[in-house]
Design an enzyme around this catalytic site. Structure first.
Site, PDB file in Angstrom:
ATOM      1  N   ARG A  44      13.880   9.743  -1.951  1.00 56.77           N
ATOM      2  CA  ARG A  44      12.622   9.526  -1.235  1.00 56.77           C
ATOM      3  C   ARG A  44      12.847   8.906   0.152  1.00 56.77           C
ATOM      4  NH1 ARG A  44       8.235   8.918  -4.795  1.00 56.77           N
ATOM      5  NH2 ARG A  44       8.346  10.548  -6.395  1.00 56.77           N
ATOM      6  N   ASP A 153      -6.139   3.395  -2.502  1.00 56.55           N
ATOM      7  CA  ASP A 153      -4.737   3.560  -2.843  1.00 56.55           C
ATOM      8  C   ASP A 153      -3.929   2.773  -1.829  1.00 56.55           C
ATOM      9  OD1 ASP A 153      -3.308   5.840  -4.818  1.00 56.55           O
ATOM     10  OD2 ASP A 153      -1.991   5.036  -3.266  1.00 56.55           O
TER      11      ASP A 153
END
Length: 283
Positions: A44, A153
């Site tokens: 990532r 979020d």
């Protein structure tokens, strides 16, 4: 943890680097990062290291420490996992329509509107499904209250996608025909192969970045909170704290819905179970 260093990788990534990065993630978000996330962290973050033209993960750790105000958001956006779909765990939405919405419509405290929170909304499928369920559940109700949804979020990238409300058509193929016809529009031209959610859904949803471990910039008391597949990432003391904060954010008799593998057993006495991972606040 003993990390086996892969010498064929583009950048060196040591156990020390991993431990520092996951500590930063835990300190700022409360998320527990287990040993098995080592390879995921490399995959990532390697794109971020390339884009910053850094020579190693050790350099990235130093860069993150020195530029926390600007780099923390890209860091978190890179490592958080966002798995969602429309009408995921459909029994929750069945419960909304059959039990929760009818109950709320009998209360005096919804005269100013039914207020719902999607905490951990990812790319938006959950709050849009909540909006569909609310609006369909209120159809035909005399003097039906207005409905509003706060969708939050920590990841700004998924929030941006969610607010656009555009999805690949494959994301809605399994939905009932009546739902697709009423709530989604097929894209044309350059948007061929995509669908856009109805403006009627978008109009009742506000998207906002919120870190659940920080002070919540939220004054609203909610009638229903969805926090599915969120508390599972935290240790027990953090879960207890978070559940208490959710209870404080609910009106009396408000509802909370968790994910299928989550439970409040042994962590909160402020709720009673009324369905599969569906809870009602009692104090």
């Amino acid at each position: 943890m003993a990390v086996k260093i892969n010498t064929t990788r583009e950048y060196e990534f040591t156990e020390r680097d991993f431990n520092k990065l996951r500590k930063i993630a835990n300190d700022h978000t409360g998320i527990i990062v287990t040993d098995d996330k080592y390879d995921m962290y490399y995959a990532r973050l390697v794109k971020r290291i390339r884009s910053l033209r850094l020579a190693s993960f050790a350099e990235y750790v130093k860069y993150l420490d020195a530029n926390m105000a600007t780099e923390f958001t890209p860091f978190i956006d890179s490592i958080t996992t966002n798995l969602t779909s429309f009408f995921r765990e459909p029994h929750h939405f069945d419960m909304m329509k059959s039990t929760i919405i009818p109950d709320l419509c009998t209360r005096n405290d919804v005269m100013q509107g039914i207020k719902v929170w999607s905490a951990g909304c990812s790319t938006g499928e959950e709050p849009y499904t909540m909006a569909i369920t609310l609006l369909e559940g209120l159809d035909g109700v005399k003097n039906a209250p207005r409905a509003s949804i706060l969708a939050t979020d920590i990841d700004t990238t998924v929030l941006s996608k969610a607010s656009r409300g555009i999805y690949e058509i494959s994301r809605v193929e399994g939905l009932e025909t009546s739902v697709k016809r009423r709530w989604f529009f097929r894209g044309k031209g350059s948007n061929h192969g995509n669908v856009r959610v109805s403006p009627e859904l978008q109009n009742i949803i506000e998207f906002k970045q919120v870190n659940l471990m920080h002070e919540w910039p939220i004054k609203t008391k909610f009638h229903l909170i969805f926090c599915r597949n969120v508390v599972i990432y935290f240790d027990k003391p953090t879960k207890i704290k978070l559940l208490n904060r959710y209870a404080d954010q609910l009106v009396e008799g408000g509802y909370m819905i968790l994910g299928h593998s989550e439970s409040i057993q042994g962590m909160s006495d402020r709720f009673v179970t009324i369905g599969k991972t569906v809870y009602k606040k009692i104090k």
